[in-house]
Motif scaffolding. Structure first.
Motif, PDB file in Angstrom:
ATOM      1  N   ALA A 299       7.628  -3.988   1.810  1.00  0.00           N
ATOM      2  CA  ALA A 299       7.356  -4.623   0.288  1.00  0.00           C
ATOM      3  C   ALA A 299       7.939  -3.435  -0.722  1.00  0.00           C
ATOM      4  N   MET A 300       8.463  -3.911  -1.702  1.00  0.00           N
ATOM      5  CA  MET A 300       9.065  -2.981  -2.773  1.00  0.00           C
ATOM      6  C   MET A 300       8.584  -3.276  -4.005  1.00  0.00           C
TER       7      MET A 300
ATOM      8  N   ALA B 238       7.873   1.680  -2.157  1.00  0.00           N
ATOM      9  CA  ALA B 238       7.819   0.912  -0.854  1.00  0.00           C
ATOM     10  C   ALA B 238       6.662   1.156   0.009  1.00  0.00           C
ATOM     11  N   ALA B 239       6.475   0.054   0.737  1.00  0.00           N
ATOM     12  CA  ALA B 239       5.202  -0.141   1.486  1.00  0.00           C
ATOM     13  C   ALA B 239       5.438  -0.312   2.857  1.00  0.00           C
ATOM     14  N   ARG B 240       5.201   0.462   3.822  1.00  0.00           N
ATOM     15  CA  ARG B 240       5.654   0.287   5.208  1.00  0.00           C
ATOM     16  C   ARG B 240       4.965  -0.900   5.886  1.00  0.00           C
ATOM     17  N   ASP B 241       3.566  -1.274   5.709  1.00  0.00           N
ATOM     18  CA  ASP B 241       3.023  -2.335   6.713  1.00  0.00           C
ATOM     19  C   ASP B 241       2.444  -3.459   5.769  1.00  0.00           C
ATOM     20  N   LEU B 242       3.021  -3.682   4.577  1.00  0.00           N
ATOM     21  CA  LEU B 242       2.745  -4.903   4.084  1.00  0.00           C
ATOM     22  C   LEU B 242       3.972  -5.816   3.621  1.00  0.00           C
ATOM     23  N   ARG B 243       3.628  -7.033   3.609  1.00  0.00           N
ATOM     24  CA  ARG B 243       4.683  -7.946   3.135  1.00  0.00           C
ATOM     25  C   ARG B 243       4.965  -7.747   1.748  1.00  0.00           C
ATOM     26  N   ILE B 244       3.747  -7.777   0.976  1.00  0.00           N
ATOM     27  CA  ILE B 244       4.011  -7.564  -0.349  1.00  0.00           C
ATOM     28  C   ILE B 244       2.578  -7.263  -1.047  1.00  0.00           C
ATOM     29  N   SER B 245       2.436  -6.200  -2.360  1.00  0.00           N
ATOM     30  CA  SER B 245       1.462  -6.040  -2.531  1.00  0.00           C
ATOM     31  C   SER B 245       1.401  -5.637  -4.105  1.00  0.00           C
ATOM     32  N   VAL B 246       0.548  -5.572  -5.097  1.00  0.00           N
ATOM     33  CA  VAL B 246       0.436  -5.475  -6.383  1.00  0.00           C
ATOM     34  C   VAL B 246      -0.608  -4.189  -6.603  1.00  0.00           C
ATOM     35  N   ILE B 247      -0.885  -3.349  -5.274  1.00  0.00           N
ATOM     36  CA  ILE B 247      -1.891  -2.312  -5.486  1.00  0.00           C
ATOM     37  C   ILE B 247      -1.082  -1.118  -5.308  1.00  0.00           C
ATOM     38  N   ARG B 248      -1.103  -0.449  -6.228  1.00  0.00           N
ATOM     39  CA  ARG B 248      -0.624   1.104  -6.236  1.00  0.00           C
ATOM     40  C   ARG B 248      -0.949   1.896  -4.806  1.00  0.00           C
ATOM     41  N   GLY B 249      -2.070   1.973  -4.696  1.00  0.00           N
ATOM     42  CA  GLY B 249      -2.645   2.764  -3.531  1.00  0.00           C
ATOM     43  C   GLY B 249      -2.020   1.950  -2.060  1.00  0.00           C
ATOM     44  N   ASP B 250      -1.317   0.777  -2.006  1.00  0.00           N
ATOM     45  CA  ASP B 250      -0.802   0.433  -0.643  1.00  0.00           C
ATOM     46  C   ASP B 250       0.428   0.952  -0.494  1.00  0.00           C
ATOM     47  N   TYR B 251       1.085   1.606  -1.360  1.00  0.00           N
ATOM     48  CA  TYR B 251       2.633   2.039  -1.380  1.00  0.00           C
ATOM     49  C   TYR B 251       2.531   3.412  -0.657  1.00  0.00           C
ATOM     50  N   ASP B 252       3.459   3.418   0.280  1.00  0.00           N
ATOM     51  CA  ASP B 252       3.723   4.793   0.719  1.00  0.00           C
ATOM     52  C   ASP B 252       4.553   5.775   0.167  1.00  0.00           C
ATOM     53  N   TYR B 253       5.771   5.389  -0.263  1.00  0.00           N
ATOM     54  CA  TYR B 253       6.727   6.279  -0.990  1.00  0.00           C
ATOM     55  C   TYR B 253       7.205   5.761  -2.379  1.00  0.00           C
TER      56      TYR B 253
END
Length: 123
Positions: A33-34, A97-112
Motif C-alpha cells: 500500500a502507498m 509505504a505499508a508492507r503488509d496491507l492492501r490499502i490504509s488511511v491510518i498513519r500508524g499502518d505505514y512502515d516507511y
C-alpha cells in the motif's frame, strides 16, 4: 528496507496545480500500500490519499475531486496530482509505504516514510 524520496513541491497560486512524485528503492513491492500524508505547521500529520497495488484509491474528503493519486509500478514511483489548490493545502507532504496491507488511511499502518516536500499555496 525501503527508501522513499519525494519531489515536486514548491510554490503555487490558489487555483493552480502541482504534481508530487515519490521514488521508491530498496525492498519494494508492487503489493505494498502507498499513501500521501501532509503536515501543516502546528498540526498533526493527516491522511491525504492512498492507493493499493491493484490501484484501488481512497481520498480524504478535503482533497476528493481535486487530487489524484497514481502509481507506476514499472518505475517504482508514486504520484500525487494536485489541482485547484487552496491555501489550506499548504503543508509538508510525505509519501509512505505499508508492507503488509492492501490499502490504509491510518498513519500508524505505514512502515516507511520519505523526508517530505514542502507545498505552499498563496492566495
Amino acid at each position: 528496507q525501503v527508501q522513499l524520496v519525494e519531489s515536486g513541491g514548491g510554490l503555487a497560486q490558489a487555483g493552480g496545480s502541482l504534481r508530487l512524485s515519490c521514488a521508491a528503492s530498496g525492498r519494494t513491492s508492487t503489493s505494498y500500500a502507498m499513501g500521501w500524508f501532509r503536515q501543516a505547521p502546528g498540526k498533526e500529520r493527516e491522511f491525504v490519499a492512498a492507493i493499493s497495488g491493484s490501484t484501488t484509491t481512497y481520498y480524504s474528503d478535503s482533497v476528493k475531486g481535486r487530487f489524484t493519486i497514481s502509481r507506476d509500478n514499472a518505475k517504482n514511483t508514486l504520484y500525487l496530482q494536485m489541482n485547484s489548490l487552496k491555501p489550506e493545502d499548504t503543508a509538508v507532504y510525505y509519501c509512505a509505504a505499508a508492507r503488509d496491507l492492501r490499502i490504509s488511511v491510518i498513519r500508524g499502518d505505514y512502515d516507511y516514510w520519505g523526508q517530505g516536500t514542502q507545498v505552499t499555496v498563496s492566495s
